[in-house]
Design a protein around this motif. Structure first.
Motif, PDB file in Angstrom:
ATOM      1  N   VAL A 181       0.841  -1.196   0.000  1.00  0.00           N
ATOM      2  CA  VAL A 181       0.000   0.000   0.000  1.00  0.00           C
ATOM      3  C   VAL A 181       0.878   1.248   0.000  1.00  0.00           C
ATOM      4  O   VAL A 181       0.627   2.210  -0.734  1.00  0.00           O
ATOM      5  CB  VAL A 181      -0.936   0.002   1.219  1.00  0.00           C
ATOM      6  N   LEU A 182       1.932   1.221   0.804  1.00  0.00           N
ATOM      7  CA  LEU A 182       2.815   2.380   0.916  1.00  0.00           C
ATOM      8  C   LEU A 182       3.589   2.634  -0.368  1.00  0.00           C
ATOM      9  O   LEU A 182       3.977   3.772  -0.651  1.00  0.00           O
ATOM     10  CB  LEU A 182       3.784   2.173   2.081  1.00  0.00           C
ATOM     11  N   ARG A 183       3.838   1.579  -1.154  1.00  0.00           N
ATOM     12  CA  ARG A 183       4.591   1.714  -2.405  1.00  0.00           C
ATOM     13  C   ARG A 183       3.704   1.979  -3.613  1.00  0.00           C
ATOM     14  O   ARG A 183       4.205   2.314  -4.689  1.00  0.00           O
ATOM     15  CB  ARG A 183       5.413   0.446  -2.673  1.00  0.00           C
ATOM     16  N   ALA A 184       2.406   1.804  -3.460  1.00  0.00           N
ATOM     17  CA  ALA A 184       1.496   1.843  -4.602  1.00  0.00           C
ATOM     18  C   ALA A 184       1.353   3.260  -5.166  1.00  0.00           C
ATOM     19  O   ALA A 184       1.306   4.236  -4.409  1.00  0.00           O
ATOM     20  CB  ALA A 184       0.129   1.318  -4.185  1.00  0.00           C
ATOM     21  N   PRO A 185       1.262   3.393  -6.494  1.00  0.00           N
ATOM     22  CA  PRO A 185       1.005   4.711  -7.098  1.00  0.00           C
ATOM     23  C   PRO A 185      -0.320   5.300  -6.619  1.00  0.00           C
ATOM     24  O   PRO A 185      -0.437   6.508  -6.441  1.00  0.00           O
ATOM     25  CB  PRO A 185       0.976   4.410  -8.604  1.00  0.00           C
ATOM     26  N   ASP A 186      -1.317   4.447  -6.446  1.00  0.00           N
ATOM     27  CA  ASP A 186      -2.617   4.874  -5.931  1.00  0.00           C
ATOM     28  C   ASP A 186      -2.820   4.191  -4.580  1.00  0.00           C
ATOM     29  O   ASP A 186      -3.336   3.072  -4.499  1.00  0.00           O
ATOM     30  CB  ASP A 186      -3.730   4.482  -6.914  1.00  0.00           C
ATOM     31  N   ARG A 187      -2.416   4.860  -3.532  1.00  0.00           N
ATOM     32  CA  ARG A 187      -2.487   4.249  -2.209  1.00  0.00           C
ATOM     33  C   ARG A 187      -3.922   4.001  -1.765  1.00  0.00           C
ATOM     34  O   ARG A 187      -4.196   3.006  -1.092  1.00  0.00           O
ATOM     35  CB  ARG A 187      -1.779   5.135  -1.180  1.00  0.00           C
ATOM     36  N   ASP A 188      -4.820   4.892  -2.140  1.00  0.00           N
ATOM     37  CA  ASP A 188      -6.208   4.719  -1.724  1.00  0.00           C
ATOM     38  C   ASP A 188      -6.790   3.437  -2.309  1.00  0.00           C
ATOM     39  O   ASP A 188      -7.479   2.681  -1.613  1.00  0.00           O
ATOM     40  CB  ASP A 188      -7.048   5.921  -2.153  1.00  0.00           C
ATOM     41  N   ALA A 189      -6.518   3.183  -3.582  1.00  0.00           N
ATOM     42  CA  ALA A 189      -7.039   1.972  -4.224  1.00  0.00           C
ATOM     43  C   ALA A 189      -6.399   0.729  -3.625  1.00  0.00           C
ATOM     44  O   ALA A 189      -7.070  -0.282  -3.387  1.00  0.00           O
ATOM     45  CB  ALA A 189      -6.791   2.033  -5.732  1.00  0.00           C
ATOM     46  N   ALA A 190      -5.095   0.788  -3.381  1.00  0.00           N
ATOM     47  CA  ALA A 190      -4.407  -0.363  -2.799  1.00  0.00           C
ATOM     48  C   ALA A 190      -4.925  -0.651  -1.403  1.00  0.00           C
ATOM     49  O   ALA A 190      -5.146  -1.814  -1.035  1.00  0.00           O
ATOM     50  CB  ALA A 190      -2.907  -0.118  -2.773  1.00  0.00           C
ATOM     51  N   TYR A 191      -5.140   0.392  -0.632  1.00  0.00           N
ATOM     52  CA  TYR A 191      -5.660   0.210   0.723  1.00  0.00           C
ATOM     53  C   TYR A 191      -7.076  -0.359   0.679  1.00  0.00           C
ATOM     54  O   TYR A 191      -7.427  -1.237   1.477  1.00  0.00           O
ATOM     55  CB  TYR A 191      -5.645   1.528   1.487  1.00  0.00           C
ATOM     56  N   ALA A 192      -7.889   0.126  -0.241  1.00  0.00           N
ATOM     57  CA  ALA A 192      -9.258  -0.375  -0.359  1.00  0.00           C
ATOM     58  C   ALA A 192      -9.256  -1.871  -0.669  1.00  0.00           C
ATOM     59  O   ALA A 192     -10.099  -2.616  -0.152  1.00  0.00           O
ATOM     60  CB  ALA A 192     -10.012   0.397  -1.442  1.00  0.00           C
ATOM     61  N   GLY A 193      -8.320  -2.322  -1.499  1.00  0.00           N
ATOM     62  CA  GLY A 193      -8.226  -3.749  -1.801  1.00  0.00           C
ATOM     63  C   GLY A 193      -7.823  -4.565  -0.593  1.00  0.00           C
ATOM     64  O   GLY A 193      -8.385  -5.635  -0.328  1.00  0.00           O
ATOM     65  N   LEU A 194      -6.831  -4.080   0.161  1.00  0.00           N
ATOM     66  CA  LEU A 194      -6.425  -4.751   1.395  1.00  0.00           C
ATOM     67  C   LEU A 194      -7.586  -4.836   2.369  1.00  0.00           C
ATOM     68  O   LEU A 194      -7.853  -5.898   2.962  1.00  0.00           O
ATOM     69  CB  LEU A 194      -5.258  -3.994   2.028  1.00  0.00           C
ATOM     70  N   LEU A 195      -8.297  -3.742   2.537  1.00  0.00           N
ATOM     71  CA  LEU A 195      -9.424  -3.705   3.467  1.00  0.00           C
ATOM     72  C   LEU A 195     -10.518  -4.683   3.043  1.00  0.00           C
ATOM     73  O   LEU A 195     -11.099  -5.393   3.874  1.00  0.00           O
ATOM     74  CB  LEU A 195      -9.974  -2.283   3.557  1.00  0.00           C
ATOM     75  N   ALA A 196     -10.800  -4.737   1.749  1.00  0.00           N
ATOM     76  CA  ALA A 196     -11.833  -5.654   1.262  1.00  0.00           C
ATOM     77  C   ALA A 196     -11.468  -7.100   1.576  1.00  0.00           C
ATOM     78  O   ALA A 196     -12.323  -7.895   1.995  1.00  0.00           O
ATOM     79  CB  ALA A 196     -12.033  -5.465  -0.244  1.00  0.00           C
TER      80      ALA A 196
END
Length: 213
Positions: A181-196
């Motif tokens: 998530v911290l490395r992702a270009p779109d952190r919000d999208a990466a975090y949303a995937g982790l949360l899901a």
């Protein structure tokens, strides 16, 4: 006991298997060469009767210095996601597939280096023992290295994330590592995937049925 750092962790496991004795024995592990440069081993933490076990790749720089898993930036991402997913942190045992920090030096900085397949295999006896003692209902597999250790080299997190799969008596659910998530270009999208994916874990029971959200 192994002497040359190339025989795997199995010879270093204690005769009496409980989490305290495992944690103590891991401080003397020389099952792969990572122990030579790491500050210390970083063993798992959490209740012995945890419903959830979360397995990451390896300790990072801060974890290596403090001797505890998931206490750095990725750990803060994980703590936030667990809370939002409705997973009680007191019902979680956290650990890593590899117990020593693998890194390369760049000047004075220690930069994370992915553990080799041999290092992951060498460290697996610790993780196997943790699983046997904690007996979690749900194992959340954080990233490709943990997936390789627990689910085999053919498993692909990108294709099979968020899907409960059998792992012994438990169910495993793979997702990205919080550091991604911290490395992702779109952190919000990466975090949303982790949360899901964590929400799937939160509502998964041992028989594979989803619970109520």
């Amino acid at each position: 006991m192994a002497k040359d750092g190339n025989n795997g962790a199995a010879p270093f496991l204690p005769d009496r298997l409980d989490l305290d004795s495992l944690r103590d024995a891991a401080t003397r592990c020389q099952g792969c060469d990572l122990y030579r440069d790491a500050t210390q081993s970083v063993f798992g933490e959490g209740p012995a009767s945890a419903r959830f076990m979360l397995v990451g790749e390896q300790p990072g720089d801060q974890e290596d210095r403090k001797g505890a898993p998931f206490v750095g930036p990725a750990g803060r991402v994980l703590d936030r996601a667990l809370e939002e997913a409705g997973i009680d942190r007191d019902d979680v045992y956290v650990t890593n597939a590899v117990k020593h920090f693998s890194f390369v030096l760049r000047g004075k900085r220690r930069i994370h280096q992915k553990p080799t397949a041999a290092e992951v295999d060498a460290c697996r006896p610790w993780l196997t023992a943790e699983l046997a003692l904690v007996e979690p209902e749900v194992v959340v597999v954080l990233g490709a290295t943990a997936a390789r250790s627990l689910l085999g080299p053919a498993f692909r997190v990108t294709r099979q994330r968020g899907e409960p799969v059998p792992l012994g008596e438990a169910l495993a659910i793979a997702t990205i590592h919080p550091s991604a998530v911290l490395r992702a270009p779109d952190r919000d999208a990466a975090y949303a995937g982790l949360l899901a994916d964590l929400r799937v874990a939160a509502h998964t029971t041992v028989n594979g049925r989803r619970g109520s959200p």
